[in-house]
Design an enzyme around this catalytic site. Structure first.
Site, mmCIF file in Angstrom:
data_model
loop_
_atom_site.group_PDB
_atom_site.id
_atom_site.type_symbol
_atom_site.label_atom_id
_atom_site.label_comp_id
_atom_site.label_asym_id
_atom_site.label_seq_id
_atom_site.Cartn_x
_atom_site.Cartn_y
_atom_site.Cartn_z
ATOM 1 N N TYR A 66 2.520 6.148 9.988
ATOM 2 C CA TYR A 66 3.904 6.569 10.222
ATOM 3 C C TYR A 66 4.419 6.018 11.548
ATOM 4 O O TYR A 66 5.514 5.453 11.626
ATOM 5 C CB TYR A 66 3.986 8.095 10.220
ATOM 6 C CG TYR A 66 5.325 8.633 10.685
ATOM 7 C CD1 TYR A 66 6.433 8.632 9.836
ATOM 8 C CD2 TYR A 66 5.487 9.154 11.975
ATOM 9 C CE1 TYR A 66 7.655 9.123 10.259
ATOM 10 C CE2 TYR A 66 6.707 9.638 12.405
ATOM 11 C CZ TYR A 66 7.786 9.627 11.537
ATOM 12 O OH TYR A 66 9.001 10.096 11.964
ATOM 13 N N LEU B 126 16.082 3.335 -0.239
ATOM 14 C CA LEU B 126 15.798 2.340 0.794
ATOM 15 C C LEU B 126 14.894 1.220 0.287
ATOM 16 O O LEU B 126 14.703 0.218 0.968
ATOM 17 C CB LEU B 126 15.150 2.992 2.015
ATOM 18 C CG LEU B 126 16.045 3.867 2.893
ATOM 19 C CD1 LEU B 126 15.265 4.363 4.107
ATOM 20 C CD2 LEU B 126 17.285 3.113 3.345
ATOM 21 N N SER C 259 10.984 7.459 16.654
ATOM 22 C CA SER C 259 10.142 8.650 16.816
ATOM 23 C C SER C 259 9.212 8.547 18.015
ATOM 24 O O SER C 259 8.722 7.462 18.356
ATOM 25 C CB SER C 259 9.298 8.842 15.549
ATOM 26 O OG SER C 259 8.288 9.812 15.742
ATOM 27 N N GLU D 181 6.315 9.444 17.929
ATOM 28 C CA GLU D 181 5.008 9.044 17.401
ATOM 29 C C GLU D 181 4.727 7.571 17.664
ATOM 30 O O GLU D 181 3.580 7.128 17.574
ATOM 31 C CB GLU D 181 4.922 9.353 15.907
ATOM 32 C CG GLU D 181 4.821 10.825 15.564
ATOM 33 C CD GLU D 181 3.462 11.433 15.913
ATOM 34 O OE1 GLU D 181 2.458 10.697 15.903
ATOM 35 O OE2 GLU D 181 3.405 12.644 16.195
ATOM 36 N N ILE E 210 20.067 12.659 3.871
ATOM 37 C CA ILE E 210 20.967 13.797 4.128
ATOM 38 C C ILE E 210 20.381 15.112 3.630
ATOM 39 O O ILE E 210 20.765 16.187 4.104
ATOM 40 C CB ILE E 210 22.351 13.549 3.494
ATOM 41 C CG1 ILE E 210 23.393 14.515 4.092
ATOM 42 C CG2 ILE E 210 22.288 13.658 1.969
ATOM 43 C CD1 ILE E 210 24.817 14.182 3.719
#
Length: 333
Positions: A148, A58, A124, A126, A10
């Site tokens: 990533y 996480l 994403s 990506e 957030i």
């Protein structure tokens, strides 16, 4: 009873815009943040009296389960990640743990507590990497070209697997590049807008960049969070590509940014090989037709408006900082 949303990440660009959007919709908004010795709440300072923040991670599934059981969200938006592509080459293991396995931990926490919770995964563009077709759509194969991108592909497929295996409402938004004045300074778009403002104000003389010919589909982050919400309002969970359907060079971004302040970019831009990626992604272009037809979603801000908005914001921000510094110096003199 009002809807309750939990947003991981957030404090980031997307998280702050999504929190604003959901508050306007009447949601009770909760957000996750990681403990840090520095202030990470700059983007949501104007919202802290309207939302509830929780320290969790996480990497810690037990804390995620406890939080979900406590607040009983109706929707969970997973926007948390190690989200900088460049850093993923320096920290591939951490990127995999957070951006990849972090998705599994969150999905598993939802499965253990309440499978009726609707889950959004921030996937994403990506993941497409070395693209197999142009433009890229929901059926385009993934060929990620960075740690990533690989981690995002893992998280995306885990979302699909939990949806298909446990009948959970879990979907992924394959978002193409989206920027704003709240973008981190490590990202090339914000690096450019910040540098242009500094050069205009006499605080810098140059900006060092990598591949100016890389092409991206760029939109405004504030527009894209609406698409996230719309995905969780459908009868069935479906993955969508979200983008503008237009592509521009990094060099185009540079030229518009310098034009905004009346400067010639060629006098201030230095190409530095150290900013080239080990494996370059040359072209990303969305085919957002499915989202436009089924979600009735379209971006509102144009590419030029986006670039100019970012430059204007950084000019205003740096001018205010400079004025504040002058006042402090005069008082101490």
């Amino acid at each position: 009873m009002s809807n309750i949303a939990l947003i991981t990440g957030i404090t980031g660009q997307d998280g702050s815009y999504l929190a604003e959007f959901l508050l306007e919709k009447g949601y009770q908004v909760h957000g996750c943040f990681r403990r840090s010795s520095t202030n990470a709440f700059e983007r949501i300072e104007h919202l802290t009296d309207k939302i509830e923040l929780h320290c969790t991670d996480l990497l810690d599934q037990a804390s995620l389960e406890r939080l979900i059981a406590k607040i009983k969200p109706t929707e969970v938006y997973n926007l948390a990640a190690q989200s900088f592509v460049g850093s993923s080459w320096d920290q591939p293991i951490l990127t995999g743990e957070v951006t990849g396995l972090g998705v599994t931990r969150l999905l598993e926490a939802i499965r253990m507590v309440d499978t009726s919770i609707r889950f959004y995964q921030a996937s994403s563009s990506e993941m497409f990497g070395k693209v197999h077709e142009t433009p890229q759509r929901e059926t385009t194969p993934f060929h990620p070209r960075s740690p990533y991108g690989v981690a995002k592909a893992y998280g995306h497929w885990m979302t699909v697997n939990y949806r298909e295996s446990y009948d959970m409402y879990a979907c992924g938004g394959i978002l193409f590049n989206h920027e704003s004045p709240r973008r981190g300074l490590e990202f090339v778009t914000r690096k450019i807008s910040d540098a242009v403002a500094r050069i205009k104000l006499g605080l810098a003389t140059e900006v060092r960049l990598g591949n100016l010919d890389a092409r991206r589909d760029w939109g405004f982050a504030g527009d894209y969070v609406e698409a996230m919400w719309l995905m969780l309002q459908q009868d069935k969970p479906i993955d969508y590509v979200i983008g503008t359907g237009e592509t521009y060079r990094v060099g185009d971004f540079v030229q518009i940014a310098f034009d905004r302040v009346g400067l010639n970019w060629e006098k201030h831009v230095v190409i530095d090989p150290k900013f080239y990626r080990p494996a370059e992604v040359d072209l990303l272009l969305a085919d957002p037709m499915k989202a436009q037809e089924e979600l009735n979603w379209k971006p509102k801000m144009s590419f030029q408006e986006l670039v100019e908005t970012m430059v204007d914001h950084d000019l205003q921000r740096l001018s205010a900082l400079a004025n504040t510094s002058l006042k402090v110096l005069r008082k101490s003199a």
